[in-house]
Design a protein around this motif. Structure first.
Motif, short mmCIF file in Angstrom:
data_model
loop_
_atom_site.label_atom_id
_atom_site.label_comp_id
_atom_site.label_asym_id
_atom_site.label_seq_id
_atom_site.Cartn_x
_atom_site.Cartn_y
_atom_site.Cartn_z
N SER A 1 0.81 -1.22 0.00
CA SER A 1 0.00 0.00 0.00
C SER A 1 0.85 1.27 0.00
CB SER A 1 -0.93 0.01 1.22
OG SER A 1 -0.17 -0.06 2.42
N GLN A 2 2.16 1.09 0.14
CA GLN A 2 3.06 2.23 0.06
C GLN A 2 4.22 1.92 -0.87
OE1 GLN A 2 3.91 3.01 4.25
NE2 GLN A 2 2.78 4.92 4.06
N VAL A 3 4.62 2.94 -1.61
CA VAL A 3 5.62 2.78 -2.67
C VAL A 3 6.65 3.89 -2.53
CG1 VAL A 3 5.99 2.89 -5.17
CG2 VAL A 3 4.00 1.67 -4.24
N ILE A 4 7.90 3.56 -2.80
CA ILE A 4 8.94 4.58 -2.88
C ILE A 4 9.40 4.67 -4.34
CG2 ILE A 4 11.27 5.25 -2.19
CD1 ILE A 4 10.74 4.06 0.51
N ALA A 5 9.33 5.88 -4.91
CA ALA A 5 9.74 6.11 -6.28
C ALA A 5 11.10 6.79 -6.28
CB ALA A 5 8.72 6.98 -7.01
#
Length: 353
Positions: free
Chosen positions: A101-105
């Motif tokens: 549910s969380q992403v690091i770009a």
């Protein structure tokens, strides 16, 4: 021959990406995220997140390094969810997946490419390291005493050239330092972006200069009320370039090398470190030409070198010339003296008629 190193100007902006959400027990910017116990990769691999919205990645004992900006996204991302014996979440026969549910770009300075990875249980999951090793997991080590001076290699953000000449350049690095060889005296210092496209450079004597970047690839560089127009590429003034690729010089990675001959009879030996976007002039001198393909070089460090024509390669319009270069040299790598031992043969094609 490989084209000269160039860095996209689109990544010049280093402004912060906003507040970091409180989604982990430890702050994202404490310590590093590192590879754990992978038997196939015994060399250190890690990513460091900084409070200003930038990151630094070092993979395979500094064999590949990168830097850029990062952003924490509240969006879903599917990832391979079955951890192997080494702790990495990897593709399995059943292709077991889950949704984060969380992403690091991560957006790279080098080419503007974006990599997204899942953030799961304070880990970076299903991430690719240095563009080579896929489906890896980096685990948070908040206690790591991170020291940029020792843990980082400088990475070029952008290079601007005076008179479109390779050796006359202003280079900005990811750690907000610069090296200026556009004038008669080399300058070093730090830089800050004051507004989009405008930069203040401060040298070691606390003198300030301004750099204003234009959309057409030029930049106005003002020093002591004198403004010089710089360009983000070199011109066509070189008469010929001799080159060697992926050679060993005593650094953690292979490098490229060029001998660039100018029309005025001068030449430079340049080491290119593609992984960090660095160009280092390691030797300078002059050259003479007789009988079209007979090149003789006189370098300050390497001394006299005779080019060797490869007659087997000759055609009606061209012939290849090899240049055996051997010397112990020192390159200026972001103000640090970097010793290198070079013993290689560079190749160039001479056009006849």
């Amino acid at each position: 021959m490989r084209k000269k190193l160039a860095v996209a100007a689109v990544m010049m902006s280093l402004s912060a990406v906003g507040a970091i959400p409180a989604f982990a027990e430890e702050a994202l910017t404490e310590g590093i995220y590192e590879l754990q116990g992978d038997p196939e990769i015994s060399m250190q691999c890690f990513i460091r997140f900084n409070e200003d919205g930038t990151y630094y990645g070092s993979f395979f004992d500094k064999g590949v390094v990168e830097a850029g900006t990062y952003e924490v996204l509240e969006e879903e991302l599917e990832y391979y969810s079955a951890p192997g014996e080494d702790g990495n979440y990897e593709e399995t026969a059943d292709n077991e997946t889950a949704t984060a549910s969380q992403v690091i770009a991560l957006t790279s300075y080098k080419d503007g490419s974006v990599q997204k990875c899942a953030f799961v249980d304070d880990q970076l999951v299903d991430i690719t390291l240095g563009g080579m090793s896929t489906h890896k997991t980096l685990t948070h080590n908040p206690d790591y005493a991170y020291d940029p001076e020792n843990d980082e290699l400088p990475i070029v953000v952008q290079v601007y050239y005076a008179n479109e000449e390779e050796g006359s350049s202003l280079t900005l690095y990811h750690d907000k330092t610069f090296v200026d060889y556009t004038g008669d005296v080399g300058l070093e210092g730090t830089w800050e972006e004051t507004e989009e496209g405008s930069y203040t450079l401060t040298d070691e004597d606390e003198k300030e200069y301004t750099l204003v970047v234009n959309e057409d690839g030029t930049a106005a560089y003002t020093q002591d009320e004198t403004t010089t127009t710089l360009k983000d590429s070199v011109g066509e003034a070189e008469l010929l370039t001799f080159a060697a690729e992926d050679i060993e010089v005593g650094l953690p990675m292979g490098v490229d090398m060029q001998i660039v001959c100018a029309e005025d009879g001068t030449c430079q030996a340049i080491v290119l470190v593609e992984e960090v976007g660095a160009e280092m002039v390691v030797d300078e001198g002059t050259y003479t030409v007789t009988e079209i393909f007979n090149y003789t070089f006189n370098f300050e460090t390497a001394g006299e070198i005779a080019g060797e024509a490869d007659f087997a390669s000759a055609t009606a319009t061209s012939i290849e010339v090899n240049v055996p270069y051997k010397a112990d040299v020192t390159g200026d790598f972001q103000g640090n003296e970097t010793p290198m031992t070079i013993d290689t043969v560079l190749n160039g094609t001479i056009t006849m008629g």
